[in-house]
Design a protein around this motif. Structure first.
Motif, mmCIF file in Angstrom:
data_model
loop_
_atom_site.group_PDB
_atom_site.id
_atom_site.type_symbol
_atom_site.label_atom_id
_atom_site.label_comp_id
_atom_site.label_asym_id
_atom_site.label_seq_id
_atom_site.Cartn_x
_atom_site.Cartn_y
_atom_site.Cartn_z
ATOM 1 N N ALA A 129 -19.312 0.502 52.234
ATOM 2 C CA ALA A 129 -18.231 1.442 51.934
ATOM 3 C C ALA A 129 -18.541 2.835 52.468
ATOM 4 O O ALA A 129 -17.684 3.481 53.092
ATOM 5 C CB ALA A 129 -17.992 1.497 50.422
ATOM 6 N N VAL A 130 -19.769 3.304 52.234
ATOM 7 C CA VAL A 130 -20.151 4.629 52.745
ATOM 8 C C VAL A 130 -20.157 4.636 54.265
ATOM 9 O O VAL A 130 -19.654 5.567 54.906
ATOM 10 C CB VAL A 130 -21.531 5.044 52.186
ATOM 11 N N LEU A 133 -16.563 4.606 55.488
ATOM 12 C CA LEU A 133 -15.917 5.913 55.341
ATOM 13 C C LEU A 133 -16.406 6.887 56.405
ATOM 14 O O LEU A 133 -15.598 7.573 57.052
ATOM 15 C CB LEU A 133 -16.194 6.469 53.948
ATOM 16 N N LEU A 134 -17.721 6.938 56.615
ATOM 17 C CA LEU A 134 -18.264 7.836 57.636
ATOM 18 C C LEU A 134 -17.791 7.425 59.031
ATOM 19 O O LEU A 134 -17.457 8.278 59.858
ATOM 20 C CB LEU A 134 -19.793 7.834 57.572
ATOM 21 N N GLY A 136 -15.007 5.801 59.725
ATOM 22 C CA GLY A 136 -13.593 6.138 59.822
ATOM 23 C C GLY A 136 -13.382 7.611 60.099
ATOM 24 O O GLY A 136 -12.558 7.985 60.952
ATOM 25 N N LEU A 137 -14.115 8.470 59.384
ATOM 26 C CA LEU A 137 -13.997 9.914 59.609
ATOM 27 C C LEU A 137 -14.422 10.287 61.024
ATOM 28 O O LEU A 137 -13.799 11.148 61.669
ATOM 29 C CB LEU A 137 -14.848 10.671 58.586
ATOM 30 N N VAL A 160 -5.829 9.102 56.529
ATOM 31 C CA VAL A 160 -6.216 8.477 55.258
ATOM 32 C C VAL A 160 -6.098 6.961 55.353
ATOM 33 O O VAL A 160 -6.982 6.222 54.896
ATOM 34 C CB VAL A 160 -5.349 9.023 54.107
ATOM 35 N N CYS A 163 -9.067 5.560 57.385
ATOM 36 C CA CYS A 163 -10.340 5.568 56.661
ATOM 37 C C CYS A 163 -10.345 4.527 55.540
ATOM 38 O O CYS A 163 -11.344 3.829 55.338
ATOM 39 C CB CYS A 163 -10.614 6.962 56.095
ATOM 40 N N LEU A 164 -9.221 4.410 54.812
ATOM 41 C CA LEU A 164 -9.143 3.390 53.768
ATOM 42 C C LEU A 164 -9.247 1.989 54.362
ATOM 43 O O LEU A 164 -9.952 1.128 53.831
ATOM 44 C CB LEU A 164 -7.826 3.522 52.997
ATOM 45 N N THR A 166 -10.725 1.101 57.104
ATOM 46 C CA THR A 166 -12.097 0.860 57.552
ATOM 47 C C THR A 166 -12.989 0.484 56.380
ATOM 48 O O THR A 166 -13.810 -0.443 56.475
ATOM 49 C CB THR A 166 -12.654 2.112 58.253
ATOM 50 N N VAL A 167 -12.836 1.189 55.255
ATOM 51 C CA VAL A 167 -13.633 0.874 54.062
ATOM 52 C C VAL A 167 -13.288 -0.519 53.545
ATOM 53 O O VAL A 167 -14.188 -1.320 53.236
ATOM 54 C CB VAL A 167 -13.401 1.933 52.969
ATOM 55 N N THR A 221 -4.015 -1.903 56.509
ATOM 56 C CA THR A 221 -4.737 -1.320 55.382
ATOM 57 C C THR A 221 -4.315 -1.949 54.064
ATOM 58 O O THR A 221 -5.160 -2.291 53.224
ATOM 59 C CB THR A 221 -4.496 0.202 55.351
#
Length: 453
Positions: A129-130, A133-134, A136-137, A160, A163-164, A166-167, A221
């Motif tokens: 998840a981390v 998120l990284l 995706g950003l 958003v 990033c969601l 991708t997580v 997503t």
């Protein structure tokens, strides 16, 4: 909730049958199953392997339907932008999750309690998840703002959603491999089937985001998030009744004991994947985009071989991680399963490869026939190297597994770069076959050492 009593733990030198039940040396040995139905009922490795391969087939079929619907309901500009955005999403998510996912196969079968199992899964999910998120950003900042390649990501909604997505994709990958580790590959198949099927109706619901044209990213997503609910329910209702609820107690201990594995498994998997992404680029750079069209179509046909042995090897990885003492027998069984599954496609490709290539166009058989033959032949050494890597990973010899994958990757890339201007796209086939053959020869020479934990 407890771990089944038949689960093996590190240091246990007893042998188990395919269902994980300890074998009693005082009982007579039963005759081996003679039908595929009987084998599926008793051979967890075979069931897992078929489930993994079926996942690839099902997601591909639903993927074709999805993009067909997109093509019929959207403009080429919307379709192209959506394809680029979802490709970037998958790349970022997979790069974030591959190490954590593979670590689940190594560590979950060795858990000695339900609490330890949940702690280790929590580590994997958190890392994915981390990382997702990284990742995706980073993609939003690079492709959305710095390079302006994907303008849809510049807006807050698009950023958003990306990033969601991708997580969700990264966490779903970890859950998939946790299912493989639990010998429940059908959970992986069900979750991915739901994910890819849900995208089709979602993409034609414009009211999900009024006033926006990025329905493709919305569908991806939302479907990825909803498919995670199936994983939670599925694990609860599985034979082991696993809970995916995060477990913070023991998280630090699990992270410390797994951190070397997380990094090692990540590097091994990336080394195995990079050839698929880099070889088309090398063909374009050394020959031409036109040559890459012939190469890519042929490579996609050859992908059936890169589906069978990796799927069986992943199942072997899970089986060997659960019972390291029985790794030699599991490896031999894995090779037998691969051999049985590869016979038919090898014969079809050798005898009818030109006909298959002609489906892409009349010029494709002349351009890609030799390459397809070489890729077909490479399936044999590729099976040996995949099995060896699975055994090395399961027995925590990660440096050897990384060395083997990285050596074959570098050899095939360098040889392809040198030979492409002289041999055309067949150079990739010769390079790939040569690298896999050298790797397989090393595996044969080292077989006893590899299968001795």
């Amino acid at each position: 909730m407890t771990v089944p009593e038949t689960s093996e733990t590190p240091g246990n030198t007893g042998t188990t049958d395919n269902a994980g039940v300890a074998a009693d040396p005082g009982l007579p040995v039963e005759a081996a199953p003679v039908s595929w139905r009987e084998r599926l009922a008793t051979d967890a490795m075979l069931r897992n392997s078929i489930a993994i391969m079926a996942t690839t087939v099902v997601t591909s079929v639903f993927g074709y339907v999805f993009w067909l619907v997109v093509a019929r309901t959207s403009t080429p500009a919307v379709s192209g932008a959506g394809a680029a955005a979802t490709s970037a999403l998958q790349a970022a998510a997979l790069f974030a999750a591959v190490g954590a996912a593979a670590a689940m196969v190594e560590w979950l079968p060795r858990s000695t309690s339900a609490a330890q199992w949940r702690s280790r899964l929590t580590v994997g999910v958190t890392v994915a998840a981390v990382g997702g998120l990284l990742g995706g950003l980073f993609v939003v900042a690079l492709l959305g703002y710095a390079l302006d390649t994907l303008p849809a990501l510049r807006g807050p909604v698009g950023g958003v959603l990306f990033c969601l997505g991708t997580v969700f994709f990264a966490v779903g990958t970890v859950y998939d491999y946790a299912a493989v580790a639990e010998r429940s590959g059908t959970m992986m198949l069900a979750r991915n089937a739901l994910f890819t099927a849900l995208r089709i109706p979602l993409v034609v619901l414009p009211w999900l985001l009024p006033g926006t044209g990025d329905q493709i990213l919305t569908a991806w997503t939302a479907a990825a998030g909803l498919s995670l609910l199936l994983a939670v329910v599925g694990f609860r209702r599985s034979a082991h009744g696993r809970s995916l609820r995060p477990a913070l107690p023991g998280f630090g201990v699990a992270l410390r004991e797994m951190r070397a594995s997380l990094l090692g498994q990540h590097l091994i998997t990336v080394a195995a994947m990079m050839g698929t992404y880099l070889l088309p680029i090398i063909v374009v750079a050394r020959v031409s985009p036109e040559a890459n069209a012939y190469f890519y179509a042929t490579w996609m046909l050859g992908a059936v071989f890169f589906m069978v042995s990796p799927a069986v090897s992943t199942s072997l990885f899970a089986a060997a991680a659960e019972d390291p003492a029985a790794v030699a027998g599991a490896a031999r069984r894995g090779l037998r399963i691969i051999g049985a599954l590869l016979v038919a496609p090898i014969l079809v490709y050798l005898l009818g490869g030109s006909l298959l290539l002609s489906l892409f166009g009349p010029e494709y058989p002349g351009q890609g026939r030799l390459l397809l033959v070489l890729l077909t032949l490479s399936a044999i050494p590729d099976a040996l190297t995949n099995v060896a890597v699975a055994v090395l990973r399961a027995t925590t010899r990660l440096r050897a597994a990384l060395w083997l994958n990285l050596s074959m990757l570098l050899a095939s890339l360098v040889a392809s770069w040198v030979l492409l201007p002289h041999l055309g796209i067949a150079a990739v086939g010769w390079s790939w076959l040569g690298a896999q053959t050298v790797g397989a020869l090393w595996v044969v020479a080292s077989w006893r050492r590899i299968t001795t934990p």
